[in-house]
Enzyme design. Structure first.
Site, PDB file in Angstrom:
ATOM      1  N   ARG A   1      46.880  41.146  47.552  1.00  0.00           N
ATOM      2  CA  ARG A   1      48.322  41.172  47.321  1.00  0.00           C
ATOM      3  C   ARG A   1      48.702  41.700  45.939  1.00  0.00           C
ATOM      4  NH1 ARG A   1      47.549  37.473  51.015  1.00  0.00           N
ATOM      5  NH2 ARG A   1      45.879  36.897  49.616  1.00  0.00           N
ATOM      6  N   THR A   2      48.076  41.150  44.918  1.00  0.00           N
ATOM      7  CA  THR A   2      48.487  41.511  43.564  1.00  0.00           C
ATOM      8  C   THR A   2      48.206  42.985  43.300  1.00  0.00           C
ATOM      9  OG1 THR A   2      48.009  39.250  42.873  1.00  0.00           O
ATOM     10  CG2 THR A   2      48.293  40.871  41.134  1.00  0.00           C
TER      11      THR A   2
ATOM     12  N   LYS B   1      31.599  42.624  30.631  1.00  0.00           N
ATOM     13  CA  LYS B   1      31.891  42.150  29.273  1.00  0.00           C
ATOM     14  C   LYS B   1      33.078  42.931  28.716  1.00  0.00           C
ATOM     15  CE  LYS B   1      28.564  39.192  28.291  1.00  0.00           C
ATOM     16  NZ  LYS B   1      28.849  38.505  29.528  1.00  0.00           N
TER      17      LYS B   1
ATOM     18  N   ARG C   1      43.106  42.581  35.732  1.00  0.00           N
ATOM     19  CA  ARG C   1      42.715  41.268  36.255  1.00  0.00           C
ATOM     20  C   ARG C   1      41.253  41.038  35.916  1.00  0.00           C
ATOM     21  NH1 ARG C   1      43.462  38.306  42.023  1.00  0.00           N
ATOM     22  NH2 ARG C   1      45.530  38.139  41.121  1.00  0.00           N
TER      23      ARG C   1
ATOM     24  N   HIS D   1      48.901  33.982  34.895  1.00  0.00           N
ATOM     25  CA  HIS D   1      49.164  34.986  35.926  1.00  0.00           C
ATOM     26  C   HIS D   1      50.678  35.219  35.890  1.00  0.00           C
ATOM     27  CE1 HIS D   1      48.902  37.313  39.465  1.00  0.00           C
ATOM     28  NE2 HIS D   1      48.286  36.489  40.278  1.00  0.00           N
TER      29      HIS D   1
END
Ligand code: NCD
Length: 320
Positions: A64-65, A92, A114, A144
């Site tokens: 979704r995001t 990293k 993200r 978020h």
């Protein structure tokens, strides 16, 4: 904390909702509301970000995001590139920066990031050129921000206001970036009562969620709530502290129609998805008349359009 604003006070990055004023939050919600269309109608389409490039850099899975950030950027006329870096071990920060600098040389103007590791969006924000913006699409269990905004927008639409409401956030609060961003948005927007409801092992630390009432009994926590925000059990973030049996969890903390009757008769039910049906929420509730879950998804695109339009407006040569 990395500053999110430019010297003139305009928003450059969006890494957290913590510290945004009520006026700033409301401006973002108003702007998002203007991008909402009923299903079946054509979505809005503008050239506001024409000539700009947005890169979605996701090192954690997302449907979704990721899709809604992509659609938001495209509906504003931007070019979009998507990089889903599914590495077996967590990337990293330094390798993330190499990717970012490469993309910066390719004229990327906005990075949407993200990552499972706390601090990565801020590290990127502190490292990019002054004309570049960074938006968090989910940072570990820390924040978020666009989810917090779409949750606030959904409540405002369905209840007509945020001020004065009683909101119960239920489930795995300890590991939830969704709960943390909802808390920052709703507390600033004047919710009357914010409750965190979870088994003891999943409640947040004592120094967090200040001013919230804490409940370890679901039925007490639901009583007379206007909004019931269910959270996913985050198995991937759980250590041994809370080895949960899904059936036992559902018996103690699953939202059923019967339990929902303890909330106000016109209460709405929310969930950020993905849902574990039959673990934190019964399907009859998720798909029932009080569910606002599909509205949340629709509002996600509008909110991300509003955020992109806001950060890109002042700095990147786009005209609004
Ligand atoms: C959430 C996330 O990834 O934080 N999903 C989402 O963005 N809608 C919630 C979750 O994974 O439980």
């Amino acid at each position: 904390m990395t500053r999110q604003t430019r010297a003139d006070g305009s928003l450059r990055h969006l890494l957290t909702l913590e510290g945004l004023s009520r006026r700033e939050l409301e401006a973002l919600l108003d702007r998002a509301q203007a991008f909402v269309r009923p299903l079946g109608a054509r979505p809005p389409s503008t050239g506001l970000l024409a000539g700009l490039t947005v890169a979605n850099l996701f090192t954690e899975p997302s449907t979704r995001t990721r899709v809604s950030f992509e659609l938001a950027a495209k509906r504003l006329g931007a070019d979009v590139v998507n990089l889903e870096m599914q590495l077996s071990s967590r990337i990293k920060g330094e390798s993330m920066l190499d990717t970012v600098f490469t993309l910066e040389s390719l004229h990327v103007d906005v990075f949407v990031i993200r990552d499972a590791e706390a601090g990565v969006p801020a590290l990127v924000a502190a490292s990019v050129a002054p004309h570049v913006s960074v938006l968090s699409a989910g940072e570990g269990s820390v924040s978020h921000p666009t989810q917090g905004l779409l949750d606030a927008l959904t409540i405002r639409q369905r209840k007509g206001r945020i001020k004065g409401l009683a909101v119960a956030i239920v489930g795995d609060i300890r590991h939830s970036r969704v709960a943390r961003s909802a808390y920052h948005a709703l507390a600033t927007l004047g919710v009357a009562e914010l409750r965190v409801v979870a088994p003891p092992a999943l409640l947040p630390g004592d120094d967090e969620f200040r001013g919230c009432a804490r409940y370890t009994d679901l039925e007490a926590g639901l009583r007379d709530a206007d909004v019931v925000m269910m959270l996913r059990i985050q198995r991937e973030r759980m250590l041994d502290e809370a080895q949960l049996d899904p059936d036992a969890y559902f018996r103690a903390f699953g939202l059923t129609s019967e339990r929902l009757r303890l909330a106000k008769p016109d209460a709405i039910v929310m969930h950020p998805q993905p849902m574990n049906r039959g673990v934190e929420i019964a399907s009859e509730v998720a798909d029932g008349p009080q569910s606002a879950i599909r509205d949340q998804v629709r509002n996600g695109v509008a909110v991300r359009m509003a955020v992109l339009a806001t950060v890109a407006r002042a700095g990147n040569g786009a005209t609004a």
